[in-house]
Design a protein around this motif. Structure first.
Motif, short mmCIF file in Angstrom:
data_model
loop_
_atom_site.label_atom_id
_atom_site.label_comp_id
_atom_site.label_asym_id
_atom_site.label_seq_id
_atom_site.Cartn_x
_atom_site.Cartn_y
_atom_site.Cartn_z
N PHE A 229 1.09 15.54 -1.92
CA PHE A 229 0.65 14.08 -1.78
C PHE A 229 0.09 13.65 -3.18
CE2 PHE A 229 -2.93 16.61 -0.19
CZ PHE A 229 -4.10 16.11 -0.91
N SER A 230 -0.11 12.34 -3.26
CA SER A 230 -0.76 11.61 -4.30
C SER A 230 -2.13 10.87 -4.30
CB SER A 230 0.33 10.59 -4.85
OG SER A 230 1.63 10.98 -4.98
N GLY A 231 -2.85 11.04 -5.12
CA GLY A 231 -4.21 10.33 -4.78
C GLY A 231 -4.04 8.93 -4.80
N HIS A 232 -3.19 8.34 -5.56
CA HIS A 232 -3.47 6.72 -5.62
C HIS A 232 -2.75 6.31 -4.58
CE1 HIS A 232 1.18 5.80 -6.29
NE2 HIS A 232 1.00 7.24 -6.64
N LYS A 233 -2.33 6.88 -3.52
CA LYS A 233 -1.83 6.22 -2.14
C LYS A 233 -2.86 6.56 -1.14
CE LYS A 233 2.92 7.18 -2.91
NZ LYS A 233 3.63 6.04 -3.34
N MET A 234 -4.12 6.91 -1.50
CA MET A 234 -5.16 7.09 -0.53
C MET A 234 -6.47 6.80 -1.11
SD MET A 234 -4.77 11.18 -0.35
CE MET A 234 -6.43 11.71 0.21
N LEU B 106 7.07 19.84 2.56
CA LEU B 106 6.84 18.62 3.37
C LEU B 106 6.31 17.60 2.26
CD1 LEU B 106 5.26 19.62 6.51
CD2 LEU B 106 7.58 19.01 6.09
N ASP B 107 6.79 16.38 2.29
CA ASP B 107 6.26 15.25 1.36
C ASP B 107 5.35 14.66 2.31
OD1 ASP B 107 5.93 12.96 0.23
OD2 ASP B 107 8.02 12.45 -0.25
N ALA B 108 3.78 14.75 1.80
CA ALA B 108 2.95 14.08 2.73
C ALA B 108 2.47 12.82 2.02
CB ALA B 108 1.77 14.89 3.02
N ALA B 109 3.30 12.30 1.18
CA ALA B 109 2.83 11.13 0.29
C ALA B 109 2.42 9.82 1.19
CB ALA B 109 3.69 10.58 -0.79
N GLN B 110 3.12 9.51 2.29
CA GLN B 110 2.81 8.25 2.89
C GLN B 110 1.98 8.86 4.27
OE1 GLN B 110 3.29 5.43 2.15
NE2 GLN B 110 4.74 5.68 0.55
N ALA B 111 1.74 10.08 4.34
CA ALA B 111 1.15 10.52 5.47
C ALA B 111 -0.51 10.76 5.50
CB ALA B 111 1.53 11.82 6.08
N ASN C 117 0.90 -1.13 0.16
CA ASN C 117 0.01 -0.13 0.12
C ASN C 117 0.86 1.47 -0.03
OD1 ASN C 117 -2.91 -0.90 0.53
ND2 ASN C 117 -1.99 -2.15 1.47
N ALA C 118 2.14 1.17 0.52
CA ALA C 118 3.01 2.29 0.44
C ALA C 118 3.33 2.93 -1.05
CB ALA C 118 3.98 2.09 1.07
N ALA C 119 3.21 1.75 -2.01
CA ALA C 119 3.56 1.86 -3.29
C ALA C 119 2.54 2.57 -3.89
CB ALA C 119 3.89 0.73 -3.94
N SER D 168 8.57 8.30 6.62
CA SER D 168 9.37 7.57 5.67
C SER D 168 8.63 6.46 4.96
CB SER D 168 10.70 7.35 6.37
OG SER D 168 11.31 6.29 5.73
N ASN D 169 8.86 6.47 3.70
CA ASN D 169 8.22 5.13 2.90
C ASN D 169 9.16 3.85 3.15
OD1 ASN D 169 10.41 6.32 1.13
ND2 ASN D 169 9.59 4.82 -0.40
N VAL D 170 10.22 4.12 3.80
CA VAL D 170 11.03 2.70 3.99
C VAL D 170 10.82 2.36 5.58
CG1 VAL D 170 13.28 1.95 3.97
CG2 VAL D 170 12.75 3.44 2.33
N ASN E 114 14.49 10.89 2.92
CA ASN E 114 13.62 11.27 1.62
C ASN E 114 13.57 10.32 0.74
OD1 ASN E 114 13.96 13.60 3.43
ND2 ASN E 114 13.67 14.98 1.70
N HIS E 115 12.31 10.25 -0.01
CA HIS E 115 12.22 9.33 -1.32
C HIS E 115 13.11 10.28 -2.33
CE1 HIS E 115 9.77 8.28 -4.79
NE2 HIS E 115 9.32 7.29 -4.05
N HIS E 116 13.29 9.44 -3.45
CA HIS E 116 14.01 10.30 -4.39
C HIS E 116 13.37 11.52 -5.00
CE1 HIS E 116 16.23 6.33 -5.50
NE2 HIS E 116 16.75 6.71 -4.53
N ALA E 117 12.05 11.36 -4.88
CA ALA E 117 11.48 12.39 -5.54
C ALA E 117 11.40 13.81 -4.66
CB ALA E 117 9.76 12.12 -5.69
N HIS E 118 11.77 13.64 -3.36
CA HIS E 118 12.12 14.84 -2.55
C HIS E 118 13.56 14.78 -2.36
CE1 HIS E 118 10.26 17.85 -0.08
NE2 HIS E 118 10.32 17.13 1.09
N PRO F 276 0.03 15.82 -11.25
CA PRO F 276 -0.27 14.49 -11.47
C PRO F 276 0.14 13.61 -10.34
CG PRO F 276 0.76 15.20 -13.54
CD PRO F 276 0.75 16.37 -12.53
N GLY F 277 0.92 14.19 -9.37
CA GLY F 277 1.20 13.47 -8.22
C GLY F 277 2.43 14.37 -7.21
N THR F 278 2.77 13.65 -6.24
CA THR F 278 4.01 14.07 -5.39
C THR F 278 5.02 14.48 -6.38
OG1 THR F 278 2.89 12.61 -3.55
CG2 THR F 278 4.96 13.67 -3.25
N THR F 279 5.62 13.43 -7.12
CA THR F 279 6.65 13.63 -7.83
C THR F 279 6.62 15.02 -8.74
OG1 THR F 279 6.98 11.44 -8.15
CG2 THR F 279 8.36 12.74 -9.25
N HIS F 280 5.33 15.30 -9.38
CA HIS F 280 5.43 16.38 -10.02
C HIS F 280 5.14 17.60 -9.23
CE1 HIS F 280 4.80 13.83 -13.76
NE2 HIS F 280 4.67 15.09 -14.41
#
Ligand SMILES: Cc1ncc(COP(=O)(O)O)c(C=O)c1O
Length: 407
Positions: free
Chosen positions: A216-221, A193-198, A25-27, A166-168, A116-120, A87-91
């Motif tokens: 943040f990204s929609g596909h992780k929620m 702040l990267d809230a992708a996993q939060a 689910n973190a992916a 952290s996503n790890v 940090n994830h590579h995107a951040h 399109p997402g957190t990376t963008h």
């Protein structure tokens, strides 16, 4: 209010694949029927573009699209014009980095962290010379070394890039306190702040942090892929030079000059991902109908259980890269005698999906944990204790199979 977990019945993939044990689910998370229906309804009943049409279906699509902006603003307790769809957190993070490029001066420094994830990480690394780029190391409990961070903030610190979770490791940082301390030292330092996993692990209200931007990204929620949100303070968003320009984001174009629309449209060029935004709105409504503290407890309880079961099963042969005192919905580990890819491959033969590799966190794995890859499991609203037990049993089986015989 829905108060029963697990919610497998809401997710049609479990009808197609009743044996699926989805622990990645973190992916990306799975998609509930209400999100699929909202997107399908858009395509089948008001498939027009937004903001441009003067006919009914386009106006309807525009009103649905803008209503999601308003609902997202309510969800984040902020204002609609501070919500930029992308399109997402990376963008989002790249949009900020590119939009600030001209403001960076040679004396400026940027601070990021090993978590940090590579995107951040990469967008910030590209903005300054290596000797102006600081990577905050980790504490023994895999947290951010605050002393390092705070002693590196000075009048030259242009920006600090932090993850909320952290996503790890799944560890959360104390963002309200840490961001305040940074601003106390230099109020002009921008905080991203990267809230992708939060988003599904805590209540995220940007105004609770002393931050300037949050993505943040929609596909992780439980939303669709290809849609996410960049939130910014109004004055911070105004600093961003649009890095994609064209239709929809302009007020006037002449042969000699162009003027841009006001926020948020200034940062939303071209035809947007309309169905994605509508799907995101349905996901936000879905989450809004859950008892969130119960959802968080359910997931965090499963990871705490998994932590103990792994530790009991493998003792000194397992290293778990998560702090038992700072558990969310993610756990990563390395098991002696079996490579993460072999383990993930074996689990897949039993319909168990886990992530193996560096999880887009190479600096963390190679330079801080000293290991090239880990196995990560991450749970969702539909995960059950039986799923975790099955995963543990199959992991034991895999280890037996792959372990080299001792001579
Ligand atoms: C912490 C974190 N940040 C950023 C990203 C990138 O998100 P996306 O691929 O949706 O842009 C991810 C994705 O795994 C993530 O876990």
């Amino acid at each position: 209010m829905t108060s029963q977990f697990s919610l497998k019945k809401d997710f049609p993939i479990f009808v197609t694949r009743p044996d699926l044990v989805y622990l990645d689910n973190a992916a990306t998370s799975l998609t509930p029927s209400c999100v699929l229906k909202a997107m399908d309804d858009y395509y089948s009943s008001c498939r027009g573009t937004v903001t441009r049409g003067v006919y009914q279906i386009s106006e309807e699509a525009t009103s649905q699209y803008e209503s999601v902006r308003e609902r997202t603003a309510v969800f984040l307790n902020t204002k609609p014009e501070q919500i930029i769809f992308m399109p997402g957190t990376t963008h989002g993070l790249n949009m900020i980095a590119s939009g600030l490029r001209d403001d960076i001066k040679p004396h400026h420094t940027i601070i990021t962290t090993a978590l940090n994830h590579h995107a951040h990480f990469v967008p910030w690394q590209r903005l300054v010379d290596p000797d102006h780029f600081f990577v905050c190391p980790l504490t023994d409990t895999l947290g951010i070394d605050e002393d390092f961070l705070l002693t590196h903030i000075d009048e030259n610190t242009f920006l600090v890039a932090l993850p909320l979770i952290s996503n790890v490791t799944g560890g959360r940082i104390d963002a309200p306190s840490l961001t305040r301390k940074i601003k106390d030292i230099n109020p002009r330092t921008l905080i991203v702040l990267d809230a992708a996993q939060a988003m599904l692990n805590e209540s995220v209200t940007p105004e609770d942090y002393s931050c300037d931007f949050l993505c943040f990204s929609g596909h992780k929620m439980y939303g669709p892929t290809g849609i996410g949100v960049l939130w910014g303070k109004t004055e911070a968003l105004s600093l961003l030079e649009p890095f994609v320009v064209g239709g929809d984001m302009i007020t006037e174009v002449t042969t000699t000059h162009t003027t841009y629309r006001a926020l948020p449209h200034r940062l939303e060029p071209g035809t947007p991902n309309i169905s994605g935004v509508i799907g995101l709105g349905a996901a936000i409504d879905y989450i809004g109908n859950l008892d969130l503290s119960q959802l968080h407890n359910h997931k965090h309880g499963l990871i705490a259980y998994c932590f103990d079961e792994l530790q009991n099963a493998f003792g000194d042969d397992i290293t778990i890269f998560s702090d038992p005192g700072n558990i969310t919905s993610i756990l990563s580990f390395a098991l002696k005698g079996i490579h993460p890819h072999d383990l993930a491959g074996y689990l897949d033969t039993h319909n168990i999906c886990v992530r193996a590799g560096n999880h887009c966190a190479q600096p963390l794995h190679y330079e801080f944990l000293g290991i090239p890859a880990t196995t990560r499991i991450s749970v969702g609203a539909y995960t059950t204790r039986a799923d975790i037990d099955f995963f543990i049993n199959k992991t034991k089986e895999a280890r037996m199979l792959y372990q080299k015989p001792t001579v």
